[in-house]
Design a protein around this motif. Sequence first.
Motif, short mmCIF file in Angstrom:
data_model
loop_
_atom_site.label_atom_id
_atom_site.label_comp_id
_atom_site.label_asym_id
_atom_site.label_seq_id
_atom_site.Cartn_x
_atom_site.Cartn_y
_atom_site.Cartn_z
N ASP A 264 0.82 -1.18 -0.16
CA ASP A 264 -0.01 -0.04 -0.02
C ASP A 264 0.72 1.37 -0.07
OD1 ASP A 264 -1.63 2.21 0.80
OD2 ASP A 264 -2.94 0.99 1.91
N PRO A 265 1.14 1.84 -1.11
CA PRO A 265 2.10 2.95 -1.19
C PRO A 265 1.60 4.19 -0.39
CG PRO A 265 1.59 2.07 -3.57
CD PRO A 265 0.74 1.45 -2.54
N THR A 266 0.43 4.35 -0.18
CA THR A 266 0.17 5.59 0.65
C THR A 266 0.36 5.35 2.11
OG1 THR A 266 -1.68 6.21 -0.84
CG2 THR A 266 -1.90 7.00 1.51
N GLU A 267 0.10 3.99 2.61
CA GLU A 267 0.41 3.66 4.03
C GLU A 267 2.10 3.67 4.12
OE1 GLU A 267 -0.17 0.10 7.07
OE2 GLU A 267 -0.21 -0.52 4.77
N MET A 268 2.80 3.22 3.07
CA MET A 268 4.30 3.23 3.28
C MET A 268 4.69 4.43 3.33
SD MET A 268 5.72 0.15 3.48
CE MET A 268 7.18 0.12 2.20
N GLY A 269 4.09 5.58 2.54
CA GLY A 269 4.67 6.91 2.48
C GLY A 269 4.50 7.38 3.68
N GLN A 270 3.34 7.31 4.29
CA GLN A 270 2.97 7.75 5.63
C GLN A 270 3.89 7.33 6.85
OE1 GLN A 270 0.94 10.57 6.40
NE2 GLN A 270 2.08 10.39 8.57
N PHE A 271 4.09 5.93 6.92
CA PHE A 271 4.70 5.38 7.88
C PHE A 271 6.28 5.96 7.81
CE2 PHE A 271 8.06 2.00 8.87
CZ PHE A 271 7.47 1.57 10.05
N GLU B 175 7.44 16.02 2.74
CA GLU B 175 6.42 15.33 1.61
C GLU B 175 6.93 16.03 0.26
OE1 GLU B 175 2.27 16.02 1.80
OE2 GLU B 175 2.33 16.35 4.16
N ALA B 176 6.73 15.04 -0.79
CA ALA B 176 7.17 15.61 -1.94
C ALA B 176 6.11 15.19 -2.95
CB ALA B 176 8.27 14.74 -2.48
N PRO B 177 6.03 16.09 -4.27
CA PRO B 177 5.00 15.67 -5.27
C PRO B 177 4.81 14.31 -5.53
CG PRO B 177 6.04 17.69 -5.69
CD PRO B 177 7.16 17.14 -4.68
N SER B 178 3.88 13.83 -5.58
CA SER B 178 3.51 12.31 -6.05
C SER B 178 3.02 12.17 -7.51
CB SER B 178 2.62 11.46 -5.43
OG SER B 178 3.28 11.49 -3.89
N TRP B 179 3.31 11.32 -8.38
CA TRP B 179 2.85 11.31 -9.60
C TRP B 179 2.66 9.82 -10.10
CZ3 TRP B 179 7.64 13.15 -8.78
CH2 TRP B 179 8.88 12.37 -9.19
N GLY B 180 1.90 9.63 -10.94
CA GLY B 180 1.74 8.15 -11.57
C GLY B 180 1.51 7.25 -10.51
N PRO B 181 2.10 6.04 -10.44
CA PRO B 181 2.00 5.08 -9.42
C PRO B 181 2.72 5.54 -7.96
CG PRO B 181 3.52 4.31 -11.00
CD PRO B 181 3.07 5.59 -11.31
N PHE B 182 3.46 6.42 -7.95
CA PHE B 182 4.22 6.79 -6.93
C PHE B 182 3.79 7.49 -5.85
CE2 PHE B 182 7.13 6.35 -10.77
CZ PHE B 182 7.55 4.97 -10.48
N VAL B 183 4.05 7.45 -4.64
CA VAL B 183 3.90 8.31 -3.41
C VAL B 183 5.35 8.52 -3.03
CG1 VAL B 183 3.17 8.22 -0.78
CG2 VAL B 183 1.73 7.30 -2.69
N ASN B 184 5.73 9.64 -3.02
CA ASN B 184 7.01 10.26 -2.75
C ASN B 184 7.16 11.10 -1.42
OD1 ASN B 184 7.70 9.30 -5.54
ND2 ASN B 184 6.87 11.10 -6.18
N LEU C 97 12.56 8.96 -1.85
CA LEU C 97 12.14 7.60 -1.73
C LEU C 97 10.63 7.48 -2.39
CD1 LEU C 97 12.68 6.84 1.93
CD2 LEU C 97 14.29 6.51 -0.03
N GLN C 98 10.53 6.60 -3.63
CA GLN C 98 9.04 6.58 -4.05
C GLN C 98 8.64 5.09 -3.70
OE1 GLN C 98 11.26 7.29 -7.96
NE2 GLN C 98 9.23 8.54 -8.17
N PHE C 99 7.44 5.20 -3.39
CA PHE C 99 6.54 3.74 -2.92
C PHE C 99 5.59 3.67 -4.04
CE2 PHE C 99 8.01 6.02 0.81
CZ PHE C 99 8.77 5.19 1.19
N ALA C 100 5.83 2.30 -4.54
CA ALA C 100 5.05 2.07 -5.59
C ALA C 100 4.44 0.35 -5.51
CB ALA C 100 5.36 2.15 -6.98
N ALA C 101 3.25 -0.05 -6.06
CA ALA C 101 2.94 -1.33 -5.95
C ALA C 101 3.05 -2.02 -6.98
CB ALA C 101 1.27 -1.31 -5.40
#
Length: 124
Positions: free
Chosen positions: A14-21, A30-39, A48-52
């Motif tokens: 879960d990229p959103t959960e990982m980004g928050q953790f 925080e950094a701008p996120s795009w496409g499948p990435f939560v940054n 750090l870019q989190f993606a599923a």
Amino acid sequence: MTALFNHTIIAAKDPTEMGQFYRDLLEADEAPSWGPFVNIQIGGGVLLQFAAPPFEFPPQHYAYLLDDAHFDRAHTKISGSRQEYWADPQRSRPGEINNDHGGRGVYLLDPSGHYLELITQPYL
């Protein structure tokens, strides 16, 4: 010029959960996120870019160098959340921190099962 580390993609259930953790634990920006990435952005401008990914992934190991005050805050969060942590990567010393390499360290798992290491002194 020597190479500088710029960014990495961390596989996430879960990229959103990982980004928050990570944002909370590492006190990251925080950094701008795009496409499948939560940054998020950590020290040195590292992204750090989190993606599923569409496949199962093996756990990885990520180590982060923290100053003593940040380590204390992170350890308080970890122990206060009743999250398991260990003094060693073999997980044979639960609920402890280590004093290796002239500093302190702790190991834990992130929400996607990756091994995190928080240290206050670099190995070299």
